[in-house]
Write a protein that holds these residues in place. Sequence first.
Motif, PDB file in Angstrom:
ATOM      1  N   GLN A  70       0.828  -1.195   0.000  1.00  0.00           N
ATOM      2  CA  GLN A  70       0.000   0.000   0.000  1.00  0.00           C
ATOM      3  C   GLN A  70       0.867   1.250   0.000  1.00  0.00           C
ATOM      4  N   TYR A  71       0.854   1.930  -1.109  1.00  0.00           N
ATOM      5  CA  TYR A  71       1.510   3.229  -1.201  1.00  0.00           C
ATOM      6  C   TYR A  71       0.734   4.040  -2.207  1.00  0.00           C
ATOM      7  N   TYR A  72       0.861   5.331  -2.093  1.00  0.00           N
ATOM      8  CA  TYR A  72       0.061   6.214  -2.927  1.00  0.00           C
ATOM      9  C   TYR A  72       0.939   7.344  -3.439  1.00  0.00           C
ATOM     10  N   GLY A  73       0.732   7.721  -4.682  1.00  0.00           N
ATOM     11  CA  GLY A  73       1.377   8.903  -5.236  1.00  0.00           C
ATOM     12  C   GLY A  73       2.882   8.891  -5.186  1.00  0.00           C
ATOM     13  N   VAL A  83       6.201  10.054  -1.374  1.00  0.00           N
ATOM     14  CA  VAL A  83       5.257   8.953  -1.320  1.00  0.00           C
ATOM     15  C   VAL A  83       4.310   9.180  -0.149  1.00  0.00           C
ATOM     16  N   THR A  84       3.091   8.713  -0.304  1.00  0.00           N
ATOM     17  CA  THR A  84       2.125   8.777   0.787  1.00  0.00           C
ATOM     18  C   THR A  84       1.978   7.380   1.369  1.00  0.00           C
ATOM     19  N   SER A  86       0.461   5.105   5.018  1.00  0.00           N
ATOM     20  CA  SER A  86      -0.523   5.136   6.086  1.00  0.00           C
ATOM     21  C   SER A  86       0.157   4.807   7.414  1.00  0.00           C
ATOM     22  N   HIS A  91      -3.110   8.880   6.384  1.00  0.00           N
ATOM     23  CA  HIS A  91      -2.202   9.019   5.242  1.00  0.00           C
ATOM     24  C   HIS A  91      -1.302  10.226   5.461  1.00  0.00           C
ATOM     25  N   ARG A  93       2.209  12.276   3.800  1.00  0.00           N
ATOM     26  CA  ARG A  93       3.115  12.461   2.661  1.00  0.00           C
ATOM     27  C   ARG A  93       4.538  12.591   3.180  1.00  0.00           C
ATOM     28  N   LYS A 141       3.923  -1.371  -3.648  1.00  0.00           N
ATOM     29  CA  LYS A 141       2.991  -0.502  -3.330  1.00  0.00           C
ATOM     30  C   LYS A 141       3.515  -0.184  -2.005  1.00  0.00           C
ATOM     31  N   GLU A 143       4.106  -0.110   1.976  1.00  0.00           N
ATOM     32  CA  GLU A 143       3.392  -0.410   3.219  1.00  0.00           C
ATOM     33  C   GLU A 143       4.240   0.081   4.367  1.00  0.00           C
TER      34      GLU A 143
END
Length: 165
Positions: A70-73, A83-84, A86, A91, A93, A141, A143
């Motif tokens: 799990q990773y975002y952006g 990276v964003t 949790s 969340h 950045r 992704k 985590e």
Amino acid sequence: MPKEQLRYDRMVETALRGVVRDALTEVAERGLPGNHHFYLTFRTGYPGVEIPEYLASQYPNEMTIVLQFQYYGLDVTDDHFEVTLSFNNVHERLVIPFAAITTFADPSVNFALQFQPLAAAESAEVSSMPPRAAAERVEEKVEEAAPAEEPKRGEVVALDAFRKK
């Protein structure tokens, strides 16, 4: 007057940080292939590092993040990545200069790099290098890691730890 010498040690460090940048760039563009995942340890107090204050106080020297599920952006530039992740379902950045990274590992393929911390002035060498230059010169992704799973601060990760016996 002493002769100036070529600093091969700095050249190698810069090239190997380029390998990290190239790996993250590929993941940002295509996602993590197969079982690949990354452990990234970085100096939290390094100039340009941007993390929430509560994480900076919890990890005043170094912090390890795991990029896996799990990773975002994930955004990669010449001198840093963002990276964003949790943390406790919030969340956050993170902005991490490549010069702040002390360890990069991909245990799925028994690959690890350990870096000497760069002085802020030396980090200009990392940011001035073309993004793909390291791949041409070096062969070879997300985590959140639970706090209980993170290596202790100052722990040295030996390459042997990732080799199959």
